[in-house]
Design an enzyme around this catalytic site. Sequence first.
Site, PDB file in Angstrom:
ATOM      1  N   ASP A   1      -3.500 -10.878  -0.586  1.00 52.50           N
ATOM      2  CA  ASP A   1      -2.729 -10.431   0.679  1.00 52.50           C
ATOM      3  C   ASP A   1      -1.772 -11.421   1.531  1.00 52.50           C
ATOM      4  O   ASP A   1      -1.450 -12.338   0.168  1.00 52.50           O
ATOM      5  CB  ASP A   1      -3.826 -10.215   1.779  1.00 52.50           C
ATOM      6  CG  ASP A   1      -3.468  -9.208   2.927  1.00 52.50           C
ATOM      7  OD1 ASP A   1      -2.971  -9.644   3.769  1.00 52.50           O
ATOM      8  OD2 ASP A   1      -3.890  -7.948   2.770  1.00 52.50           O
ATOM      9  N   ASP A   2      -1.639 -11.856   2.406  1.00 53.32           N
ATOM     10  CA  ASP A   2      -0.611 -12.751   3.036  1.00 53.32           C
ATOM     11  C   ASP A   2      -0.926 -14.058   2.524  1.00 53.32           C
ATOM     12  O   ASP A   2      -2.142 -14.537   2.135  1.00 53.32           O
ATOM     13  CB  ASP A   2      -0.804 -12.781   4.621  1.00 53.32           C
ATOM     14  CG  ASP A   2       0.856 -12.895   4.959  1.00 53.32           C
ATOM     15  OD1 ASP A   2       1.636 -13.209   4.496  1.00 53.32           O
ATOM     16  OD2 ASP A   2       0.592 -12.850   6.297  1.00 53.32           O
TER      17      ASP A   2
ATOM     18  N   LYS B   1       0.794  -3.947  -1.269  1.00 50.48           N
ATOM     19  CA  LYS B   1       0.846  -3.603   0.157  1.00 50.48           C
ATOM     20  C   LYS B   1       2.249  -4.180   1.229  1.00 50.48           C
ATOM     21  O   LYS B   1       2.263  -5.450   1.015  1.00 50.48           O
ATOM     22  CB  LYS B   1      -0.501  -4.340   0.675  1.00 50.48           C
ATOM     23  CG  LYS B   1      -0.859  -4.322   2.317  1.00 50.48           C
ATOM     24  CD  LYS B   1      -2.228  -4.765   2.643  1.00 50.48           C
ATOM     25  CE  LYS B   1      -2.659  -5.064   4.027  1.00 50.48           C
ATOM     26  NZ  LYS B   1      -3.674  -5.571   4.292  1.00 50.48           N
TER      27      LYS B   1
ATOM     28  N   ASP C   1       3.783  -4.473   4.787  1.00 47.86           N
ATOM     29  CA  ASP C   1       3.147  -4.374   6.006  1.00 47.86           C
ATOM     30  C   ASP C   1       4.483  -4.703   7.084  1.00 47.86           C
ATOM     31  O   ASP C   1       5.068  -5.649   7.095  1.00 47.86           O
ATOM     32  CB  ASP C   1       2.580  -5.711   6.212  1.00 47.86           C
ATOM     33  CG  ASP C   1       1.537  -5.875   7.271  1.00 47.86           C
ATOM     34  OD1 ASP C   1       1.838  -4.763   8.336  1.00 47.86           O
ATOM     35  OD2 ASP C   1       0.533  -6.632   7.337  1.00 47.86           O
TER      36      ASP C   1
ATOM     37  N   GLY D   1      -0.122   3.462  11.184  1.00 41.93           N
ATOM     38  CA  GLY D   1      -0.242   5.052  11.587  1.00 41.93           C
ATOM     39  C   GLY D   1       1.191   5.392  12.303  1.00 41.93           C
ATOM     40  O   GLY D   1       0.990   6.406  12.790  1.00 41.93           O
TER      41      GLY D   1
ATOM     42  N   ARG E   1      -2.014   2.765   5.605  1.00 42.52           N
ATOM     43  CA  ARG E   1      -2.801   2.636   6.830  1.00 42.52           C
ATOM     44  C   ARG E   1      -2.785   3.555   7.852  1.00 42.52           C
ATOM     45  O   ARG E   1      -1.568   3.863   8.136  1.00 42.52           O
ATOM     46  CB  ARG E   1      -2.724   1.177   7.193  1.00 42.52           C
ATOM     47  CG  ARG E   1      -3.414  -0.027   6.448  1.00 42.52           C
ATOM     48  CD  ARG E   1      -4.739  -0.207   6.799  1.00 42.52           C
ATOM     49  NE  ARG E   1      -4.680  -0.727   8.181  1.00 42.52           N
ATOM     50  CZ  ARG E   1      -4.484  -1.964   8.638  1.00 42.52           C
ATOM     51  NH1 ARG E   1      -4.373  -2.810   7.365  1.00 42.52           N
ATOM     52  NH2 ARG E   1      -4.374  -2.263   9.857  1.00 42.52           N
TER      53      ARG E   1
ATOM     54  N   ASP F   1      -5.875  -2.933  12.411  1.00 43.25           N
ATOM     55  CA  ASP F   1      -6.582  -3.732  11.599  1.00 43.25           C
ATOM     56  C   ASP F   1      -7.952  -3.676  12.113  1.00 43.25           C
ATOM     57  O   ASP F   1      -8.623  -3.510  13.266  1.00 43.25           O
ATOM     58  CB  ASP F   1      -6.306  -5.166  11.791  1.00 43.25           C
ATOM     59  CG  ASP F   1      -5.032  -5.594  11.307  1.00 43.25           C
ATOM     60  OD1 ASP F   1      -4.288  -4.624  10.701  1.00 43.25           O
ATOM     61  OD2 ASP F   1      -4.780  -6.717  10.921  1.00 43.25           O
TER      62      ASP F   1
HETATM   63  C1  GLA Z   1      -1.791  -7.453   9.205  1.00 40.13           C
HETATM   64  C2  GLA Z   1      -2.409  -6.671   8.293  1.00 40.13           C
HETATM   65  C3  GLA Z   1      -3.734  -7.163   7.699  1.00 40.13           C
HETATM   66  C4  GLA Z   1      -3.287  -8.484   6.981  1.00 40.13           C
HETATM   67  C5  GLA Z   1      -2.615  -9.358   7.651  1.00 40.13           C
HETATM   68  C6  GLA Z   1      -1.809 -10.417   7.075  1.00 40.13           C
HETATM   69  O1  GLA Z   1      -2.618  -7.806  10.443  1.00 40.13           O
HETATM   70  O2  GLA Z   1      -2.841  -5.133   8.892  1.00 40.13           O
HETATM   71  O3  GLA Z   1      -4.614  -6.403   7.035  1.00 40.13           O
HETATM   72  O4  GLA Z   1      -2.557  -7.894   5.860  1.00 40.13           O
HETATM   73  O5  GLA Z   1      -1.333  -8.686   8.481  1.00 40.13           O
HETATM   74  O6  GLA Z   1      -1.206 -11.334   7.889  1.00 40.13           O
END
Ligand code: GLA
Length: 673
Positions: free
Chosen positions: A318-319, A403, A405, A464, A481, A485
């Site tokens: 992820d990030d 992913k 975002d 969403g 998504r 979160d």
């Molecule tokens: C958002 C996403 C999380 C994660 C963070 C990372 O909040 O919804 O799932 O990926 O960013 O910074």
Amino acid sequence: MLKHQLLLITVLFALSSNIYKAQSVVWLDKLDLSVATQGNGKPGVNTSVDGRKITIAGETFDRGFGTHAESSLLIKLNGKAKSFSAFIGLDDEMKGQNPAVEFEIYGDNKKLWSSGIMKLGDKAKPVNISLQGIKQLELIVTDGGNGPYYDHADWADAKFETSEGTKLITFNPISSIPYILTPKPSDKPKINSASVYGGRPNSPFLFRVAATGERPMTFSAKNLPDGLTIDSKTGIIIGKVDTKGTYEVVLNAKNAKGSASKKLKIEIGDRIALTPTMGWNSWNCFGHEVSADKVKRAADALVKSGLVNHGWNYINIDDSWQYNRDGKDPSYTGKMRDEKGYILTNSKFPDMKTLGDYIHGNGLKMGIYSSPGPWTCGGCAGSYGYEKQDAESYAKWGVDYLKYDWCSYGGVLDGLPENDPNKVSSLNFQGGGDLDKGVKPFKLMGNLLKQQSRDIVYNLCQYGMGDVWKWGDESDAQSWRTTNDITDTWASVKSIALAQDKAAPYAKPGNWNDPDMLVVGVVGWGNPHQSKLKPDEQYLHISLWSIFSAPLLIGCDLEKLDDFTLNLLTNDEIIAVNQDALGKQGVCLQTIGELRIYVKELEDGGKAVAFANFGREKVKMSYKDFKKLGITGKQIVRDLWRQKDIAKINSDKGNLALDIPAHGVSFYKFMSK
Ligand code: GLA
């Protein structure tokens, strides 16, 4: 004289004890606040959730309960409390961010009061409500509709007026004792992979046969299309298929105890992710502390724990594999891109291609994360303006999943201010519901990913907005998504679960609604802890994510799997419902009080039915409304968690006894006899 004195003393005593009775005060901070459930951190006793002095819009308070949305605290009053008062608001410690929450008070499950949406900087709002006759009180903080980010909320100076001697007790009614329902897999071979797999012509093909049973095991495959080979020791199939078509393959696994076969339909065409993605994501356990080493160890743990034998196969970073804008941590502060605009990985990820090779060598897939804006949610370099270079880098490194975002993209909707990415904040969520503007950046990346020489599953993360389920497929995405979160709290799991049905008609092979990651096991970066969901809540969570055909991404530290969590994640009958080739999403077809009954049609004609109890009381009943679930005639009922048939019924006239714990589930499969 003496008589008068005595009388006076008696009257005074009676008066004072009455006054005392009428004015007895119980401070909320004197009760056990540790039983509260909340999105992040620990309940603050006379402090904010971060342990600072409670401060709301510049006003400080010595007493109170500092919490984090989504938060719930239950208090037994037994009709003995007269009133509750407090000053509520968002704590100033999150200055610079945009949190929003709503405070709500429920008495005996009825809403008594709510604050309306409160934002950072709003003056502390007084609340003073009568509690006459109320037996049970719940103090709730919701995420205010914009996700639980930075929602540090305070119940300042919170206290009850009670009659004298009244004891108030906080509690959590859901049992904490883990219990295991699923029998261990047998030593004999059993193939657990989904029955369908999609790839594009000429893309590198990688599929690891998931099989339980004693090792060593020998794998083989009949009718593999030209260009593919299977490794007999590992069951990993690799190669390339150049011709579109449907290939009916028969997989076989053999060991000292026996052998097993399973059909696998390989669809070489345009569509990929024909069943929901299953794997792991680094965010909920490692956050910004993710590193190549931790990712490698997660891949090893996925194999060593046996999860891989049940179909778990994506390792998603992820990030925070990129450089960050904040300059605080030298390991991720540096030049973000090279002269040609290709992204540079931070020092915790010295060689992405080698990491990809390592993951692939185990028959697993590698996922990565970015944003269409200049910054990711965590303030790392996003893809804005460099989409082409990023898609090419992903392909070069061997990335199998992206992913993508929204994060900062709201700040660039009308063009980057003064052409300066630094003018855009990392969390800039507005605008995603505007169809032209909100869809554009996702289409751009979707198109670029499709042009690469490998299959990259594309996951949209914009919570969403703009009913993403209606246009995700056109953006060449395979999943999106649907909601904000997730956190490891009941409030979060419940609100996300209840928001899924509207998107259900859009789920199909290659298109999945994503209610976010699985909050089980040891989660919480910086503050690792066992999921705060109670065991029954976890059974409900996994059952519903299975019936929703949701991508299943484990968010916990795979090196710290306990028996309960492992058991929860390795029930092949539950996984088979999720991975069913028909690709339908289950929906709620009946509600009885707080019992919601979800039904998913399966490829073999059976129906998966989750009786999900969202209430705080157990549900004990004799159920007979099978017609409402589309179930008729003679049926065999199988308990999927226990993996055993529990009843034979004639659903036209028979009953089924239900006994479902509070916040728990009974997950059954109905099959016509
Ligand atoms: C958002 C996403 C999380 C994660 C963070 C990372 O909040 O919804 O799932 O990926 O960013 O910074």
